[in-house]
Structures are given as C-alpha cells and as structure tokens.
Enzyme design. Structure first.
Site, PDB file in Angstrom:
ATOM      1  N   ASP A  78       0.863  -1.174   0.000  1.00  0.00           N
ATOM      2  CA  ASP A  78       0.000   0.000   0.000  1.00  0.00           C
ATOM      3  C   ASP A  78       0.901   1.225   0.000  1.00  0.00           C
ATOM      4  OD1 ASP A  78      -2.228   1.942   1.113  1.00  0.00           O
ATOM      5  OD2 ASP A  78      -3.291   0.097   0.599  1.00  0.00           O
ATOM      6  N   ASP A  79       0.452   2.299   0.611  1.00  0.00           N
ATOM      7  CA  ASP A  79       1.205   3.545   0.597  1.00  0.00           C
ATOM      8  C   ASP A  79       2.576   3.369   1.274  1.00  0.00           C
ATOM      9  OD1 ASP A  79       1.691   6.215   0.219  1.00  0.00           O
ATOM     10  OD2 ASP A  79      -0.183   6.889   1.128  1.00  0.00           O
ATOM     11  N   LYS A 155      -3.519  -0.677  -6.872  1.00  0.00           N
ATOM     12  CA  LYS A 155      -4.544   0.089  -6.143  1.00  0.00           C
ATOM     13  C   LYS A 155      -4.250   1.552  -6.416  1.00  0.00           C
ATOM     14  CE  LYS A 155      -5.904   1.219  -1.349  1.00  0.00           C
ATOM     15  NZ  LYS A 155      -5.828   0.764   0.062  1.00  0.00           N
ATOM     16  N   ASP A 157      -5.181   5.186  -5.696  1.00  0.00           N
ATOM     17  CA  ASP A 157      -5.877   6.040  -4.742  1.00  0.00           C
ATOM     18  C   ASP A 157      -6.129   7.416  -5.360  1.00  0.00           C
ATOM     19  OD1 ASP A 157      -7.034   6.657  -2.320  1.00  0.00           O
ATOM     20  OD2 ASP A 157      -5.365   5.899  -1.124  1.00  0.00           O
ATOM     21  N   SER A 189      -9.955   3.764  -6.298  1.00  0.00           N
ATOM     22  CA  SER A 189     -10.554   4.383  -5.111  1.00  0.00           C
ATOM     23  C   SER A 189     -11.487   5.545  -5.482  1.00  0.00           C
ATOM     24  CB  SER A 189      -9.450   4.895  -4.183  1.00  0.00           C
ATOM     25  OG  SER A 189      -8.605   3.841  -3.815  1.00  0.00           O
ATOM     26  N   ARG A 214     -13.230   0.940  -4.279  1.00  0.00           N
ATOM     27  CA  ARG A 214     -13.607   1.297  -2.914  1.00  0.00           C
ATOM     28  C   ARG A 214     -14.770   2.275  -2.986  1.00  0.00           C
ATOM     29  NH1 ARG A 214      -9.998   1.956   0.987  1.00  0.00           N
ATOM     30  NH2 ARG A 214     -11.731   3.041   1.949  1.00  0.00           N
ATOM     31  N   ASP A 218     -12.427   4.279   4.785  1.00  0.00           N
ATOM     32  CA  ASP A 218     -11.391   3.314   5.192  1.00  0.00           C
ATOM     33  C   ASP A 218     -11.840   2.509   6.400  1.00  0.00           C
ATOM     34  OD1 ASP A 218      -9.884   4.657   3.374  1.00  0.00           O
ATOM     35  OD2 ASP A 218      -8.327   5.281   4.785  1.00  0.00           O
TER      36      ASP A 218
HETATM   37  C1  GAL Z   1      -6.374   6.021   1.942  1.00  0.00           C
HETATM   38  C2  GAL Z   1      -6.897   4.697   1.461  1.00  0.00           C
HETATM   39  C3  GAL Z   1      -6.352   3.635   2.384  1.00  0.00           C
HETATM   40  C4  GAL Z   1      -4.849   3.676   2.301  1.00  0.00           C
HETATM   41  C5  GAL Z   1      -4.308   5.054   2.631  1.00  0.00           C
HETATM   42  C6  GAL Z   1      -2.830   5.160   2.377  1.00  0.00           C
HETATM   43  O1  GAL Z   1      -6.913   7.013   1.179  1.00  0.00           O
HETATM   44  O2  GAL Z   1      -8.296   4.679   1.453  1.00  0.00           O
HETATM   45  O3  GAL Z   1      -6.876   2.384   2.032  1.00  0.00           O
HETATM   46  O4  GAL Z   1      -4.457   3.283   1.013  1.00  0.00           O
HETATM   47  O5  GAL Z   1      -4.951   6.045   1.856  1.00  0.00           O
HETATM   48  O6  GAL Z   1      -2.301   6.406   2.717  1.00  0.00           O
END
Ligand code: GAL
Length: 423
Positions: A78-79, A155, A157, A189, A214, A218
């Site tokens: 992820d991030d 993914k 975002d 997202s 999504r 979250d």
């Molecule tokens: C949000 C996202 C989360 C995660 C996060 C990372 O916007 O909905 O699932 O990816 O950022 O910073």
C-alpha cells in the site's frame, strides 16, 4: 448506414469495456495497509516496517501455511513504499533503504512462491501519506514501470486530486494498464472520493474500467468501523448491488480479522458479511503471528467457496427485524443454492430467532438442506417449516442452503426460482 452506426457503437463500448479478463471471482490475498499503515521506522521496528522484508515474509506465510491453495494469492503493498522523489527519468522508485533489491526482485520473489504482487499509487500530486503522486502527465510512464517490474495489481488512490483530474485519470490509467505487456488488475478508489453514489459516481463506467473499487470510508480496527461499512452497503444496496459481477466488484475494504478490534463473534460476522456481499477478501493482519481462531475463520473452505461462487452475484439484506435487531442477508449462488446470513445487532444474550424459508420469501415448495458454514451441521427443512437459529450478540449464523427435491412440479424451471430476490 445502420451497420456503420452499430460498428461505431460496438467500438465505442469495446473501448470502455475492461479488457483484462481478470478477477472473474472476487480477488483474495493480503494487503498491508490496515495492520501496518505507514510505519517506515525500520531502525526501531524492523519487523513491522514497510519494507521488502515484510512483503517477503507475508509471501512466505501465504505459501507455506496453506493460504495460497485456498485462493489467497495477492501480496499487496500500500502507501509508503516509495522514495520521496522520482528519479532523474521521472520514474517512481522504491525507498532504497527499505527496498534495497527493488520492486522487480520483490515481484520475482512473490512469483516464485506462486503468488501475485500488488502495488499502490495515487492519482494526484501526492499519495495520501505524502509520497510522490501520479499526476496526469505520469500515468503512462507509471503503468509502464509497474508492468516492467511484473506487478500484477494496482490500487490507485485519489488523494490530492480534483474531480476533473479523476474523471480523466482513472480511465486513462485503465487504458495504460491494458496497453502494457503484463496483465495488471485495477483497483480504483475513485468512488470513495465522491460519496460512492450516483450521479457523482457512474458505476457503469467504473465496471467498464476497474476490476474493483472502494465505495466508502477506510476500515479501522474496530467493530464500529465494520458496522458503519455494513450500514452504508445495506442503505445503498439498491444502487450498488447490481453493479458488481465477474471482473468488477464493490470493495468494502480489508478484512481486519486477526487484529485487535474484533471479538470472535464479530470476526465471524465480518467474514460472513463480506462473503455474502461478494467482496474481495484482502486480509490485513500479521500472518506470522495470527491466532488459531482467526486462522480458522479466514480458512473456512465452505465460506471461500461461497465467496468465490462463479455467478458472482452480490447479496443483499432481505430483512431487518426492528424489534429483535436481527437482520437476514441472502446471496444467490450457482446450482440454485443460496448463502443466508442471520445477523444479530443485539448486545445482550444469544437470541433464538424463529422463522421459515417461506417468511424469507422462498416461493418454491421444496425440500432443502442447510449446512451451517461455521459448525458444518446439516439440517433438512421444507419451505414452510419453522426453524430456530441461535445467534450470539454481534454474531452470525450462516447457512449454505440448497434444494434437494421439488415437492411439486414447479410452474417454470429456472436456476433463479429458488432465490427470493429477482436477479
Ligand atoms: C487512503 C486509502 C487507504 C490507504 C491510505 C494510504 O486514502 O483509502 O486504504 O491506502 O490512503 O495512505
């Protein structure tokens, strides 16, 4: 003339249609975010920080502990995997200290264990945690980079971008991924940034370009968070239920089973409700230390079979009992079977809920077998029989229900006659 028009129409639709053929059933795997967040402190917390070591160890667990054979094949970053700046060529690069061997080597490692690697990027100036974003001028370049690394899923975002950038960027990334040499599943997202509902969100368009999206907030490690997601999904089921199907899924976010916020009953509930919603099953917990109880819930074979049903129909809440706070969910499955979830919102004691299939709108007069998905117990019942299920507070009873015999000649035979909501 007519022919020309239909050719143009066909071309127009085909350019919108998702061409990757991926995720015909909801994707399953592991996703870092909810459990590991943006922990980049490898000096003090080397075991849990976002680094190649973490993803390699999760890949090892998925392969060694029987997850992969059950279908949990994605290892998703992820991030916070990136370096703070792009390189001189403008490419995204991983943090050199935390990913010394680079993403291509990580993808090779994951692939060598029979798994797939997912990555994260953000359409906008920055990712949600402040790492380099994918602005419109970087879309094709980033898609190419991911493909060259052998990444299997993205993914994408939407932090730090506006409505018009998103309207251009999400479809353009789909095209760029489709044009690349490597099949890359695409998680968007986008709807979550627009309240998840029409007219702001165009689900027909989304289903044409994204494998999953999504819709809502979250997930956090709490029962309240799970409930708020279930509430949103049921409140809006008239809109979102029918847009899901093979290759394109609503995503209520990760499974938090195995973490700190859910009781055993609540863990069973999240798994059952996500399954009845035909949701992606991305586990976000530490697979190296997961408890036996969480392990059992996540590895329930009948549950997974239901989640992965080839018809790919998302279920609905079909009944909400205001006085008892019991709700019933139903998902139509192949071979005239159904998944039924009896869900208690009570917080007192186990509740004895009595009903019949007829009361749940089953119209066929038939003999059924109901297999309890968690205990394995099977009972036989006719459509008109009253039965009682005992549902623990904040828990579920879940059935895999299938007809074994028609009791009278049905007027019209079809796979859908046994399901109480129109398909
Ligand atoms: C949000 C996202 C989360 C995660 C996060 C990372 O916007 O909905 O699932 O990816 O950022 O910073």
């Amino acid at each position: 003339m007519k022919l020309a028009v239909s050719v143009i129409l066909a071309l127009a639709t085909s350019s919108l249609a998702l061409e990757n053929g991926l995720m015909r059933t909801p994707p399953m795997g592991w996703l870092a975010w909810e459990r590991f967040r943006c922990n980049v402190d490898c000096k003090n917390d080397p075991h849990n920080c976002i680094s190649e070591k973490l993803f390699m160890e999760m890949a090892d667990s998925l392969a060694a502990d029987g997850w992969r054979e059950l279908g949990y094949v994605y290892v998703n970053m992820d991030d916070c995997w990136m370096a703070k700046e792009r390189n001189a060529e403008g490419q995204l690069i991983p943090d050199p200290e935390r990913f010394p061997r680079g993403i291509k080597a990580l993808a090779d490692y994951v692939h060598s264990r029979g798994l797939k690697l997912g990555i994260y990027a953000d359409l906008g100036n920055y990712t949600c945690s402040g790492y380099p974003g994918t602005t419109l001028d970087h879309i094709e370049q980033d898609a190419l980079t991911f493909a060259q690394w052998g990444v299997d899923m993205l993914k994408f975002d939407g932090c730090y971008s506006d409505t018009s950038t998103q309207a251009k960027g999400y479809p353009r990334m789909a095209q760029a991924l489709n044009a690349s040499s490597h099949p890359i599943a695409y998680s968007c997202s986008w709807p979550a940034y627009h309240g998840g509902l029409p007219p702001e969100v165009n689900y027909t368009l989304l289903a044409g370009i994204c494998n999953l999206w999504r819709n809502y907030d979250d997930i956090q490690d709490s029962w309240d968070s799970v409930l708020s997601i279930v509430d949103w999904f049921t409140a809006n089921q008239e809109v979102i239920q029918s847009v899901a199907g093979p290759g394109h899924w609503n995503d209520p976010d990760m499974l938090i089973i195995g973490n700190f916020g859910l009781s055993y009953e609540q863990s069973q509930s999240q798994m059952a409700l996500w399954t009845v919603l035909a949701a992606p099953l991305f586990i976000s917990t530490d697979l190296r230390t997961i408890s036996e109880k969480a392990w059992e819930i996540l590895k329930n074979k009948l549950m997974i079979k239901i989640n992965q049903d080839p018809l790919g129909i998302q279920g609905r809440r079909i009944l909400q009992e205001n006085s008892s706070h019991i709700e019933v969910f139903l998902r139509p499955l192949s071979h005239s079977a159904s998944a039924v979830v009896f869900f208690s919102r009570r917080t007192d004691v186990p509740y004895r809920y009595t009903t019949s299939l007829a009361q749940l709108n089953f119209t066929q007069n038939a003999l059924y077998e109901a297999q309890d998905v968690y205990t394995g117990k099977i009972r036989s019942l006719k459509t008109s029989d009253n039965f009682t299920v005992v549902i623990n507070p904040t828990g579920v009873v879940m059935w895999y229900l299938y007809p074994t015999m028609h009791l009278e000649q049905p007027k019209q035979q079809s796979d859908t006659n046994f399901h109480p909501f129109a398909l």
